[in-house]
Design a protein around this motif. Structure first.
Motif, short mmCIF file in Angstrom:
data_model
loop_
_atom_site.label_atom_id
_atom_site.label_comp_id
_atom_site.label_asym_id
_atom_site.label_seq_id
_atom_site.Cartn_x
_atom_site.Cartn_y
_atom_site.Cartn_z
N GLY A 32 0.80 -1.22 0.00
CA GLY A 32 0.00 0.00 0.00
C GLY A 32 0.83 1.27 0.00
N TYR A 33 0.13 2.36 0.28
CA TYR A 33 0.73 3.70 0.26
C TYR A 33 -0.08 4.60 1.19
CZ TYR A 33 1.54 8.51 -1.24
OH TYR A 33 1.81 9.85 -1.26
N PHE A 34 0.61 5.49 1.92
CA PHE A 34 -0.12 6.60 2.52
C PHE A 34 0.82 7.77 2.81
CE2 PHE A 34 0.89 4.22 6.50
CZ PHE A 34 1.43 5.24 7.28
N ARG A 35 0.19 8.93 2.97
CA ARG A 35 0.90 10.15 3.37
C ARG A 35 0.04 10.85 4.41
NH1 ARG A 35 -0.88 11.60 -2.05
NH2 ARG A 35 -2.65 13.06 -1.92
N ALA A 36 0.71 11.47 5.40
CA ALA A 36 0.00 12.17 6.46
C ALA A 36 0.98 13.06 7.20
CB ALA A 36 -0.64 11.17 7.43
N GLY A 37 0.44 14.05 7.94
CA GLY A 37 1.28 14.89 8.75
C GLY A 37 0.67 16.26 9.00
N CYS A 49 -1.80 25.26 0.49
CA CYS A 49 -1.01 24.62 -0.54
C CYS A 49 -1.13 25.42 -1.83
CB CYS A 49 -1.46 23.17 -0.75
SG CYS A 49 -1.04 22.09 0.65
N TYR A 50 -0.17 25.22 -2.74
CA TYR A 50 -0.01 26.14 -3.86
C TYR A 50 0.11 25.38 -5.18
CZ TYR A 50 1.69 28.35 0.42
OH TYR A 50 1.81 28.78 1.72
N GLY A 51 -0.84 25.63 -6.08
CA GLY A 51 -0.80 25.00 -7.39
C GLY A 51 -1.85 25.59 -8.29
N LEU A 52 -1.69 25.42 -9.59
CA LEU A 52 -2.69 25.82 -10.56
C LEU A 52 -3.58 24.63 -10.90
CD1 LEU A 52 -0.56 27.98 -13.04
CD2 LEU A 52 -1.82 28.73 -10.99
N GLN A 53 -4.75 24.91 -11.46
CA GLN A 53 -5.67 23.85 -11.84
C GLN A 53 -5.21 23.22 -13.15
OE1 GLN A 53 -9.52 25.73 -12.02
NE2 GLN A 53 -9.65 26.02 -9.82
N GLY A 54 -5.16 21.89 -13.15
CA GLY A 54 -4.76 21.17 -14.35
C GLY A 54 -3.72 20.12 -14.04
N PRO A 55 -3.62 19.07 -14.85
CA PRO A 55 -2.66 17.99 -14.61
C PRO A 55 -1.22 18.47 -14.70
CG PRO A 55 -3.67 17.78 -16.79
CD PRO A 55 -4.42 18.84 -16.08
N GLY A 56 -0.41 18.05 -13.73
CA GLY A 56 1.01 18.37 -13.75
C GLY A 56 1.35 19.78 -13.35
N LEU A 57 0.41 20.55 -12.80
CA LEU A 57 0.65 21.97 -12.49
C LEU A 57 0.79 22.22 -10.99
CD1 LEU A 57 -1.78 23.70 -15.03
CD2 LEU A 57 0.60 22.97 -15.35
N LYS A 58 1.00 21.17 -10.20
CA LYS A 58 1.22 21.33 -8.77
C LYS A 58 2.33 20.39 -8.33
CE LYS A 58 -0.96 20.83 -4.24
NZ LYS A 58 -2.18 20.42 -3.50
N TYR A 59 3.42 20.93 -7.80
CA TYR A 59 4.56 20.14 -7.31
C TYR A 59 4.32 19.82 -5.84
CZ TYR A 59 6.71 20.94 -11.77
OH TYR A 59 6.97 20.92 -13.13
N ARG A 60 4.43 18.54 -5.48
CA ARG A 60 3.77 18.03 -4.28
C ARG A 60 4.60 18.04 -3.01
NH1 ARG A 60 3.13 11.58 -5.42
NH2 ARG A 60 1.99 11.71 -3.48
N LEU A 61 5.92 18.10 -3.08
CA LEU A 61 6.72 18.02 -1.86
C LEU A 61 6.39 19.20 -0.93
CD1 LEU A 61 9.03 16.58 -0.28
CD2 LEU A 61 10.59 18.19 -1.40
N GLY A 62 6.03 18.92 0.31
CA GLY A 62 5.67 19.97 1.25
C GLY A 62 4.51 20.81 0.78
N ASN A 63 3.64 20.22 -0.03
CA ASN A 63 2.59 20.99 -0.70
C ASN A 63 1.33 20.14 -0.87
OD1 ASN A 63 1.74 23.42 -1.93
ND2 ASN A 63 2.20 22.63 -3.97
N GLU A 64 1.09 19.27 0.13
CA GLU A 64 -0.10 18.43 0.11
C GLU A 64 -0.90 18.69 1.38
OE1 GLU A 64 1.00 14.49 -2.36
OE2 GLU A 64 2.29 14.83 -0.62
N CYS A 65 -2.11 19.18 1.21
CA CYS A 65 -2.94 19.57 2.36
C CYS A 65 -3.91 18.48 2.76
CB CYS A 65 -3.70 20.85 2.01
SG CYS A 65 -2.65 22.32 1.92
N ASP A 66 -3.71 17.28 2.29
CA ASP A 66 -4.64 16.20 2.60
C ASP A 66 -3.90 15.01 3.17
OD1 ASP A 66 -3.24 15.30 0.41
OD2 ASP A 66 -4.98 14.94 -0.86
N PHE A 67 -4.67 14.07 3.70
CA PHE A 67 -4.18 12.75 4.06
C PHE A 67 -4.75 11.78 3.03
CE2 PHE A 67 -4.01 13.50 8.97
CZ PHE A 67 -3.12 14.54 8.76
N TYR A 68 -3.93 10.83 2.59
CA TYR A 68 -4.43 9.84 1.64
C TYR A 68 -3.73 8.51 1.87
CZ TYR A 68 -5.64 7.31 -2.56
OH TYR A 68 -6.11 6.36 -3.42
#
Length: 400
Positions: A32-37, A49-68
């Motif tokens: 499996g996989y998960f991220r949290a913090g 978190c900071y990104g534009l709408q659309g595929p590939g337009l948000k770089y995820r390191l230190g930039n994920e506001c969810d748990f999954y």
């Protein structure tokens, strides 16, 4: 007791006479996989978190506001000549840091068998599953993605490569509300085609059809080239060339099933990974244009990368820099640049080694056009009208 033993022996003899072969002992497999913090930004505001709408337009390191998290549970066994696999994958999504809106979903539930006498080398499956995925990790985007409910065959020998064919059904196409855009999709794939030393080609084609009043046809085509040990850097390179029209998505999945032939998309993506001693990373370049049915276009651009350097066996510094841009016809260009620095504990020095336990600081700048396109809350959702921000926190990311 003797009567029960005789009855059981009789049942076994009858089953053997009928040709039934008992499966081997079952063994539950799990990965499996998960991220949290935790994370935070300015006073009186939730994390941002900071990104534009659309595929590939948000770089995820230190930039994920969810748990999954997603948790793959499977049983593999053999009955006669057929290798059988049963897979069940629940997933869990929580949109906030510590909120009570967690949602439990069903990502996969299917049965797959291989060794049937009509095509012993191919596997056949029915159910709901992840299918034909290929991604760039640093932007958390699958540039081919055919997940869904369906049935198919995979791994049939076809000349120098292998062939896959699948059918999918949806009751809720992209762009509709639940249950009002049913449709069909047929997807074919010819893959593992050797074209050069260390290089293989993958060809993916999709046909979609909305089965409702106003439903439209669509097609999508992808050419993907994978190169091992690219430039001797110890990693690889993946290049995608993609086209879609009508109700098909650029990722070769379902699109808006009411979209006509005037809707078109083109995309080029190149992603490189490397590992040279203590230094590893991944970088990506993307260009995409979407032509709307009225003739207007939206052009998207993304360029960025993540690098890690192992200072010791279990401690590395990780940094990520990405710039994204989106420009609709007749509108201002939306621009956003994000940078993250993350001292990281890990079980090994490699870029892909997980789990990683990170502390991070992320800073970003964007323009007014990006705020306007994101809606009333702006890029961050805070709604303060600012065009820069800084976030900090800790995160664990693990796969097993």
């Amino acid at each position: 007791m003797d009567k029960q033993v005789r009855r059981l022996a009789g049942c076994m003899a009858l089953a053997a006479a009928a040709g039934f072969v008992a499966p081997q002992a079952l063994a539950l497999e799990s990965h499996g996989y998960f991220r949290a913090g935790p994370g935070a930004t300015k006073k009186d505001a939730a994390r941002a978190c900071y990104g534009l709408q659309g595929p590939g337009l948000k770089y995820r390191l230190g930039n994920e506001c969810d748990f999954y998290g997603e948790f793959f549970l499977s049983e593999s066994f053999k009955v006669g000549d057929v290798d059988t696999k049963i897979q069940f994958t629940p997933n869990l999504y929580n949109a906030g840091t510590d909120t009570n809106d967690a949602k439990l979903g069903l990502a996969e539930m299917f049965v797959e068998g291989k060794g049937f006498d009509i095509a012993p080398q191919a596997s056949f499956w029915v159910g709901k599953r992840y299918h034909a995925r290929a991604d760039v990790h640093i932007v958390d985007t699958f540039f081919t993605l055919q997940d869904g409910v369906g049935a198919g065959m995979r791994g049939l020998s076809a000349g120098p490569g292998k062939f896959s064919l699948a059918y999918f059904r949806t009751d809720d196409g992209v762009g509709g509300t639940a249950g009002d855009q049913p449709g069909h999709r047929v997807s074919a794939e010819w893959y593992e085609l050797p074209v050069n030393a260390g290089g293989k080609l993958r060809l993916v084609g999709t046909y979609t059809k909305g089965s409702f009043s106003g439903g439209q046809d669509g097609v999508a085509l992808t050419v993907q080239h994978n190169q091992e040990n690219f430039l001797g850097l110890g990693g690889g390179n993946t290049l995608w060339l993609q086209y879609a029209q009508g109700s098909a998505n650029l990722n070769t999945g379902f699109g808006d099933l009411s979209a006509g032939s005037g809707r078109k998309g083109f995309r080029i993506v190149d992603a490189i990974t490397w590992q040279r001693g203590a230094f590893g990373g991944q970088a990506m370049a993307l260009w995409q244009t979407d032509r709307l049915e009225g003739g207007d276009k939206v052009n998207s651009l993304s360029l960025g990368g993540r690098a890690s350097y192992a200072l010791t066996r279990h401690f590395k510094m990780v940094a990520e820099l990405g710039h994204s841009q989106r420009k609709p016809d007749g509108g201002a260009a939306q621009k956003l640049t994000k940078f993250t620095l993350a001292p990281t504990l890990s079980t090994g020095p490699g870029f892909w080694t997980r789990p990683e336990l990170r502390l991070y600081v992320t800073t970003a700048k964007w323009n007014d056009a990006a705020n306007a396109a994101a809606g009333a809350g702006g890029v961050t959702g805070i709604g303060d009208g600012k065009t820069s921000g800084t976030s900090f926190g800790a995160q664990v990311e693990v796969w097993w």
